[in-house]
Design a protein around this motif. Structure first.
Motif, PDB file in Angstrom:
ATOM      1  N   LYS A  61      -2.993   0.862   4.676  1.00  0.00           N
ATOM      2  CA  LYS A  61      -2.778   0.977   6.114  1.00  0.00           C
ATOM      3  C   LYS A  61      -1.865  -0.147   6.591  1.00  0.00           C
ATOM      4  CE  LYS A  61      -7.379   2.995   6.752  1.00  0.00           C
ATOM      5  NZ  LYS A  61      -8.681   2.888   7.461  1.00  0.00           N
ATOM      6  N   ALA A  62      -1.200   0.060   7.688  1.00  0.00           N
ATOM      7  CA  ALA A  62      -0.295  -0.938   8.257  1.00  0.00           C
ATOM      8  C   ALA A  62      -1.044  -1.834   9.234  1.00  0.00           C
ATOM      9  CB  ALA A  62       0.879  -0.245   8.945  1.00  0.00           C
ATOM     10  N   GLU A  63      -0.346  -2.898   9.685  1.00  0.00           N
ATOM     11  CA  GLU A  63      -0.981  -3.854  10.585  1.00  0.00           C
ATOM     12  C   GLU A  63      -1.269  -3.266  11.953  1.00  0.00           C
ATOM     13  OE1 GLU A  63       3.475  -4.624  10.836  1.00  0.00           O
ATOM     14  OE2 GLU A  63       1.980  -4.067   9.322  1.00  0.00           O
ATOM     15  N   THR A  64      -0.625  -2.140  12.266  1.00  0.00           N
ATOM     16  CA  THR A  64      -0.868  -1.499  13.566  1.00  0.00           C
ATOM     17  C   THR A  64      -2.240  -0.842  13.631  1.00  0.00           C
ATOM     18  OG1 THR A  64       0.256   0.476  12.725  1.00  0.00           O
ATOM     19  CG2 THR A  64       1.574  -1.108  13.986  1.00  0.00           C
ATOM     20  N   GLU A  65      -2.861  -0.576  12.487  1.00  0.00           N
ATOM     21  CA  GLU A  65      -4.192   0.015  12.452  1.00  0.00           C
ATOM     22  C   GLU A  65      -5.237  -1.095  12.459  1.00  0.00           C
ATOM     23  OE1 GLU A  65      -4.546   3.686   9.926  1.00  0.00           O
ATOM     24  OE2 GLU A  65      -2.701   2.877   9.042  1.00  0.00           O
ATOM     25  N   VAL A  66      -6.272  -0.903  13.229  1.00  0.00           N
ATOM     26  CA  VAL A  66      -7.267  -1.955  13.454  1.00  0.00           C
ATOM     27  C   VAL A  66      -8.300  -1.953  12.327  1.00  0.00           C
ATOM     28  CG1 VAL A  66      -9.004  -2.862  15.036  1.00  0.00           C
ATOM     29  CG2 VAL A  66      -6.921  -1.782  15.930  1.00  0.00           C
ATOM     30  N   ASP A  67      -8.579  -3.143  11.795  1.00  0.00           N
ATOM     31  CA  ASP A  67      -9.579  -3.288  10.746  1.00  0.00           C
ATOM     32  C   ASP A  67     -10.910  -3.721  11.366  1.00  0.00           C
ATOM     33  OD1 ASP A  67     -10.860  -3.551   8.319  1.00  0.00           O
ATOM     34  OD2 ASP A  67     -10.070  -5.564   7.943  1.00  0.00           O
ATOM     35  N   PRO A 113      10.577  -4.718   4.441  1.00  0.00           N
ATOM     36  CA  PRO A 113      11.075  -5.872   5.200  1.00  0.00           C
ATOM     37  C   PRO A 113      10.081  -7.025   5.193  1.00  0.00           C
ATOM     38  CG  PRO A 113      10.367  -4.120   6.676  1.00  0.00           C
ATOM     39  CD  PRO A 113      10.322  -3.550   5.300  1.00  0.00           C
ATOM     40  N   ARG A 114      10.597  -8.204   5.373  1.00  0.00           N
ATOM     41  CA  ARG A 114       9.760  -9.401   5.396  1.00  0.00           C
ATOM     42  C   ARG A 114       8.776  -9.329   6.553  1.00  0.00           C
ATOM     43  NH1 ARG A 114      12.288 -15.487   4.745  1.00  0.00           N
ATOM     44  NH2 ARG A 114      10.368 -16.523   4.066  1.00  0.00           N
ATOM     45  N   GLY A 115       7.523  -9.703   6.279  1.00  0.00           N
ATOM     46  CA  GLY A 115       6.486  -9.641   7.292  1.00  0.00           C
ATOM     47  C   GLY A 115       5.690  -8.361   7.268  1.00  0.00           C
ATOM     48  N   SER A 116       6.047  -7.408   6.389  1.00  0.00           N
ATOM     49  CA  SER A 116       5.301  -6.149   6.308  1.00  0.00           C
ATOM     50  C   SER A 116       3.898  -6.403   5.778  1.00  0.00           C
ATOM     51  CB  SER A 116       6.035  -5.159   5.399  1.00  0.00           C
ATOM     52  OG  SER A 116       7.311  -4.849   5.902  1.00  0.00           O
ATOM     53  N   ILE A 117       2.930  -5.673   6.316  1.00  0.00           N
ATOM     54  CA  ILE A 117       1.522  -5.845   5.932  1.00  0.00           C
ATOM     55  C   ILE A 117       0.951  -4.477   5.555  1.00  0.00           C
ATOM     56  CG2 ILE A 117      -0.790  -6.514   6.709  1.00  0.00           C
ATOM     57  CD1 ILE A 117       0.529  -8.468   8.645  1.00  0.00           C
ATOM     58  N   MET A 151       4.413  -9.090   2.585  1.00  0.00           N
ATOM     59  CA  MET A 151       5.736  -9.364   2.057  1.00  0.00           C
ATOM     60  C   MET A 151       6.308 -10.611   2.713  1.00  0.00           C
ATOM     61  SD  MET A 151       8.075  -8.588  -0.052  1.00  0.00           S
ATOM     62  CE  MET A 151       7.701  -6.927  -0.617  1.00  0.00           C
ATOM     63  N   ASP A 152       6.401 -11.670   1.941  1.00  0.00           N
ATOM     64  CA  ASP A 152       7.092 -12.888   2.388  1.00  0.00           C
ATOM     65  C   ASP A 152       8.411 -12.918   1.622  1.00  0.00           C
ATOM     66  OD1 ASP A 152       7.494 -15.208   3.814  1.00  0.00           O
ATOM     67  OD2 ASP A 152       6.278 -16.448   2.514  1.00  0.00           O
ATOM     68  N   THR A 153       8.745 -13.985   0.939  1.00  0.00           N
ATOM     69  CA  THR A 153       9.900 -13.936   0.051  1.00  0.00           C
ATOM     70  C   THR A 153       9.616 -13.024  -1.133  1.00  0.00           C
ATOM     71  OG1 THR A 153       9.069 -15.935  -1.033  1.00  0.00           O
ATOM     72  CG2 THR A 153      10.729 -16.219   0.681  1.00  0.00           C
ATOM     73  N   ARG A 154       8.332 -12.844  -1.441  1.00  0.00           N
ATOM     74  CA  ARG A 154       7.895 -11.862  -2.424  1.00  0.00           C
ATOM     75  C   ARG A 154       6.526 -11.341  -1.988  1.00  0.00           C
ATOM     76  NH1 ARG A 154       4.230 -14.057  -6.098  1.00  0.00           N
ATOM     77  NH2 ARG A 154       3.964 -16.325  -5.962  1.00  0.00           N
ATOM     78  N   GLU A 155       6.044 -10.342  -2.690  1.00  0.00           N
ATOM     79  CA  GLU A 155       4.779  -9.728  -2.305  1.00  0.00           C
ATOM     80  C   GLU A 155       3.608 -10.637  -2.655  1.00  0.00           C
ATOM     81  OE1 GLU A 155       2.312  -6.118  -4.135  1.00  0.00           O
ATOM     82  OE2 GLU A 155       4.161  -5.439  -3.164  1.00  0.00           O
ATOM     83  N   LEU A 156       2.669 -10.780  -1.728  1.00  0.00           N
ATOM     84  CA  LEU A 156       1.474 -11.589  -1.924  1.00  0.00           C
ATOM     85  C   LEU A 156       0.246 -10.708  -1.728  1.00  0.00           C
ATOM     86  CD1 LEU A 156       0.183 -14.442  -2.280  1.00  0.00           C
ATOM     87  CD2 LEU A 156       0.260 -14.657   0.208  1.00  0.00           C
TER      88      LEU A 156
END
Length: 572
Positions: free
Chosen positions: A68-74, A365-369, A383-388
């Motif tokens: 899920k993306a950051e737009t969905e509430v956990d 893109p950078r900042g994707s969750i 996603m920062d400079t690489r995936e974490l």
């Protein structure tokens, strides 16, 4: 044959990975009705009905998880109640005053040092019996503390060789060590330093190749004392970190490890539990290269569980760890013990979400969750400079946190704000507990080259005691820098003042009798004779003289053939 009941979940049934058989067609129809409730409605029912029962189970083993993306509430996980076994902080009497030496002696107690002296003297006697040629007198507790002081002094004042600390007549000479202990005495104590009794070592060595052999036998008596002191004297705050620590050593002991990602690549590997707020070493264990108490869950799992003693710590702690340790089973079992956990994880770990749709890609893109919640566990990819990849039982996936990063656009660098998952923010804030501890240890470390592998670990015990003592002193008073603390500790261990008195005028430096002249003419030549300080420091000889310096108040030879009085004052 045990059958599934209505209360069992699909995952429980499928984890067994066994062939399913049924005693009758009615039972088969009843069991399959439970599976149909969990099937994806998009599946072709005709194809599924034609599958064998076991194949149907294996096909539906993994639940349908989607990133899920950051737009969905956990969901916000339930907060663990923090119930420490004791009030966090130093466990000392608030009305007492503590000096650096008194704090250090809480770790290296007089009983522990007395045992150390006993074993060292026994090792020296054994060496002399085997033909070693050097002078030896039994080391006492007070002398051992002075020896510790010299070790810390050498950590503060770095020279290339040990013998350089006793070099005289050079621009780079340091006079202090010679006033505490002769060079040969320091070296003989170092050669014979022993934490266990030599006779017991011999019995343990006979067990090599068996399960009863203890690789850490030579360090265990002192190690157990230091570990107990670390847990007793200070109680950690809520956030803890687990990580590895390397003690540099290339000895062929069978326990040295190579870790290319560490600044110290070769050495003994220690697993450390530290307080994230100040770097205090709460507990540690030395990796011996073999897990003799394996539980079947792997070394990382066993290591973390062995460091978390609920009777000592209490419950409700948050433990941070890196991807060597983190696994869904470990975090779930810790939660049952009332410990929250958060750490980076490796995607291939068992029960981690794999091949789920809508995952991050290299072009994200950078900042994707992306996140997945599976019961109490939340798996987050960022996603920062690489995936974490991070897993947590403490945090929701995203709470609106942001980070700033420097980005380049049209040949211009600028700061840009990106969303950041809550577990990543907390991980970056609290995971550095062991790194902070390592940093404090390295500033004034007692480590230097040694002949024996177990002496490397002994020096590390000194570092732990000194650094933890400084941390406690800072918690209590906060009026000393680390350097000032170590200087004060060295002076107190050696029994001297850290401040050197100001030089007096040269007119005050005149030779005077060391004692009032006796009226008995037969005793005039021998009255007040003491050992010459310069002869002892420069030549290691015990020459007696009746003369002393009036200003320095030290005895010095004054003869036509040996003018120590003049040589001594050349350095003033």
């Amino acid at each position: 044959m045990a059958h599934c009941t209505c209360e069992e979940t699909l995952e429980t049934v499928l984890d067994s990975e066994e062939e399913f058989t049924f005693s009758s067609e009615e039972e088969q129809d009843e069991e399959w009705s439970h599976f149909e409730e969990r099937l994806d409605p998009a599946e072709d029912e005709n194809d599924i009905d034609q599958m064998p029962v076991a194949k149907k189970a294996r096909t539906s083993k993994q639940p349908a998880l989607t990133w899920k993306a950051e737009t969905e509430v956990d969901l916000v996980p339930q907060t663990l109640r923090f119930v420490p076994a004791r009030e966090p902080g130093p466990q000392l009497w608030p009305t007492d005053s503590y000096t650096p030496l008194s704090l250090f002696k809480l770790f290296f107690t007089e009983n522990a040092v007395s045992t150390l002296c006993y074993n060292t003297n026994a090792q020296a006697a054994r060496s002399l019996a085997r033909g070693r040629k050097y002078k030896w007198t039994d080391v006492s507790v007070s002398e051992m503390y002075r020896y510790f002081g010299l070790i810390f002094y050498m950590g503060m004042v770095k020279l290339i060789s040990i013998k350089d600390y006793w070099r005289q007549g050079s621009l780079f000479s340091v006079p202090f060590p010679a006033t505490i202990m002769s060079r040969d005495r320091y070296r003989t104590i170092s050669w014979n330093m022993h934490m266990s009794h030599p006779a017991e070592d011999k019995e343990n060595d006979k067990k090599k190749g068996t399960n009863e052999y203890d690789r850490l036998f030579r360090v265990k008596p002192l190690m157990d004392t230091i570990r107990l002191a670390c847990k007793t004297i200070y109680h950690p705050r809520r956030n803890l970190a687990v990580d590895e620590r390397m003690v540099a050593c290339k000895a062929n002991s069978g326990m040295t490890q190579y870790m290319k990602a560490k600044p110290t690549k070769w050495g003994f590997k220690l697993f450390v539990l530290a307080d994230s707020s100040n770097g205090y070493t709460v507990d540690f264990s030395v990796y011996t290269g073999k897990n003799n108490t394996a539980t079947g869950n792997g070394l990382p799992y066993d290591t973390v569980m062995s460091l978390l003693d609920r009777k000592v710590l209490g419950s409700g702690y948050h433990v941070y760890m890196d991807n060597f340790y983190t696994s869904p089973k470990l975090l779930t079992d810790m939660l049952e013990m009332k410990y929250g956990a958060c750490g980076t994880y490796r995607d291939y770990r068992k029960n981690s979400p794999q091949n789920a749709p809508n995952s991050l890609t290299k072009n994200s893109p950078r900042g994707s969750i992306r996140w997945i919640r599976n019961g109490p566990l939340v798996f987050v990819k960022w996603m920062d400079t690489r995936e974490l990849s991070v897993c947590s039982t403490i945090h929701p996936a995203y709470t609106g946190d942001t980070v700033q990063r420097r980005v380049k656009a049209q040949d211009t660098w600028s700061l840009k704000t990106f969303p950041c998952p809550a577990p990543v923010t907390a991980y970056n804030q609290y995971m550095g507990g062991v790194d902070l501890s390592d940093q404090l240890l390295q500033y004034y470390t007692a480590q230097h080259k040694t002949l024996k592998w177990y002496r490397k670990i002994f020096l590390h015990f000194l570092d732990i005691a000194a650094t933890n003592s400084y941390t406690i002193h800072k918690e209590l008073y906060g009026n000393m820098t680390h350097k000032e603390f170590m200087e004060q500790l060295i002076a107190e261990l050696c029994g001297v003042s850290p401040k050197i008195p100001q030089k007096r005028a040269s007119s005050d430096h005149v030779p005077v009798p060391g004692a009032p002249l006796s009226t008995d003419t037969r005793k005039v030549a021998s009255s007040g004779r003491r050992i010459c300080v310069h002869c002892k420091a420069a030549h290691g000889k015990k020459k007696q003289t009746p003369w002393k310096c009036q200003a320095c108040d030290v005895h010095l030879c004054l003869q036509l053939t040996r003018n120590c009085f003049q040589e001594w004052h050349k350095s003033l």
